[in-house]
Design a protein around this motif. Structure first.
Motif, PDB file in Angstrom:
ATOM      1  N   LEU A  98       0.821  -1.206   0.000  1.00 56.11           N
ATOM      2  CA  LEU A  98       0.000   0.000   0.000  1.00 56.11           C
ATOM      3  C   LEU A  98       0.859   1.262   0.000  1.00 56.11           C
ATOM      4  CD1 LEU A  98      -2.785  -1.125   2.489  1.00 56.11           C
ATOM      5  CD2 LEU A  98      -3.063  -0.690   0.051  1.00 56.11           C
ATOM      6  N   GLU A  99       2.027   1.192   0.632  1.00 55.74           N
ATOM      7  CA  GLU A  99       2.919   2.349   0.659  1.00 55.74           C
ATOM      8  C   GLU A  99       3.436   2.704  -0.732  1.00 55.74           C
ATOM      9  OE1 GLU A  99       5.918   1.259   3.411  1.00 55.74           O
ATOM     10  OE2 GLU A  99       4.704   1.679   5.195  1.00 55.74           O
ATOM     11  N   SER A 100       3.490   1.702  -1.628  1.00 51.69           N
ATOM     12  CA  SER A 100       4.001   1.943  -2.979  1.00 51.69           C
ATOM     13  C   SER A 100       2.919   1.807  -4.052  1.00 51.69           C
ATOM     14  CB  SER A 100       5.146   0.969  -3.284  1.00 51.69           C
ATOM     15  OG  SER A 100       4.702  -0.383  -3.167  1.00 51.69           O
ATOM     16  N   ALA A 152      -0.934   5.607  -3.372  1.00 53.61           N
ATOM     17  CA  ALA A 152      -0.213   5.835  -2.115  1.00 53.61           C
ATOM     18  C   ALA A 152      -0.451   7.241  -1.564  1.00 53.61           C
ATOM     19  CB  ALA A 152       1.277   5.587  -2.318  1.00 53.61           C
ATOM     20  N   MET A 188      -3.259   7.327   0.895  1.00 48.65           N
ATOM     21  CA  MET A 188      -3.151   6.469   2.069  1.00 48.65           C
ATOM     22  C   MET A 188      -2.772   7.266   3.307  1.00 48.65           C
ATOM     23  SD  MET A 188      -3.805   3.286   1.301  1.00 48.65           S
ATOM     24  CE  MET A 188      -3.404   2.821   2.978  1.00 48.65           C
TER      25      MET A 188
END
Length: 318
Positions: A150-152, A156, A159
């Motif tokens: 999810l960070e990438s 993103a 998020m």
């Protein structure tokens, strides 16, 4: 039923395993929309519902992610024992938690393993070019399934991670998040029952309409201490006029099964919606978390696996 093979087993986070399920013949599996789940028929005979946790580019695969629950009744522990090459049966995808057909801003909130139906929602909204934000609440990145992905992800920038046990992070300010969007958004939330209950309570206090609050529970909350003790009642079958006793120590489903009346049941705790049945007459005593508050008040539907009757006789559309 669809036969599938476990193609891969991945440790996704502490206590969380992700299974890649592939069709036996390599052909495409039925398509699905974000929020869908499948019934997984385990080797022991247990049937459990798990959200399809990612929209796969390869249509011959499904993915589910399962937390090993210390209070498991056996299902999650058995999933964690599955190995590559094991064969299973699954249902076609079902969706009781769909994205609404709207261009309103979407507020996505996931608590822990509740990320599984929320992640594909973000994928679908991003693909459609619609406005959304994604709040992910967990103890730490190590316990948060898909946190690295999810960070990438392509979304993103939408998020926001809230880690309660990480210095410098903070718990989500629920009131602040919800107050910004009370008039123009749809809320989608999944996670532990107490977490969902708290967020929905805050949303209602801030004036969010009931029809814009969408949730999916993985387990039923503990019954309120004020719920009265179970009492016996009767259930009437509308099509035949038969009347059966439901004891104080048994569910409607158990009483019907005892008398040869088939009713499809899966979770047995009012979470999945499999046994949803229409009410012809009588007042249900709702114990489920599947129906909305409005549906509870209308009294036209019941989950016979867990709910009961407030009237001496409850007539069902069976």
């Amino acid at each position: 039923m669809i036969p599938v093979v476990v193609r891969n087993v991945v440790t996704e986070a502490q206590g969380v395993v992700r299974l890649v399920l592939g069709s036996e013949d390599g052909l495409d599996l039925p398509s699905f929309d974000a929020g869908a789940h499948i019934d997984l028929h385990l080797p022991s005979g247990l049937i459990r519902q798990y959200s399809l946790c990612r929209i796969q580019p390869e249509a011959q695969y499904y993915e589910i992610a399962v937390l090993k629950d210390p209070q498991s009744r056996g299902g999650s522990a058995e999933v964690h024992r599955l190995k590559i090459g094991d064969t299973l049966l699954i249902s076609t995808p079902k969706n009781h938690f769909p994205l609404m057909d709207t261009t309103r801003h979407s507020v996505l909130i996931a608590g822990g393993i509740g990320v599984t139906p929320i992640l594909p929602m973000a994928q679908q909204l991003q693909k459609m070019g619609l406005s959304f934000e994604f709040h992910y609440c967990a103890r730490s990145p190590e316990t948060a399934a898909f946190s690295s992905a999810l960070e990438s992800a392509s979304f993103a920038d939408k998020m926001q991670f809230h880690y309660s046990e990480v210095a410098g992070s903070s718990q989500m300010d629920v009131v602040s998040v919800l107050s910004r969007h009370a008039n123009d958004s749809e809320l989608y939330i999944c996670g532990p029952a107490s977490f969902i209950d708290y967020v929905l309570l805050q949303a209602k206090m801030l004036g969010w309409p009931e029809d814009r609050l969408h949730r999916e529970f993985f387990a039923a909350p503990i019954l309120d201490e004020n719920v009265s003790e179970n009492t016996a009642f009767k259930v009437k079958i509308h099509s035949t006029g038969e009347i059966f006793d439901v004891g104080a120590d048994q569910s409607i489903f158990e009483a019907l099964d005892e008398n040869g009346i088939f009713l499809a049941v899966s979770c047995e705790s009012g979470v999945c919606g499999t046994c949803q049945t229409a009410v012809i007459d009588g007042v249900p005593d709702h114990r489920d978390v599947f129906l909305t508050d409005k549906e509870h008040a209308q009294g036209k539907l019941i989950m016979p696996c867990c709910s009961r009757s407030k009237t001496p006789v409850l007539e069902l559309d069976l």
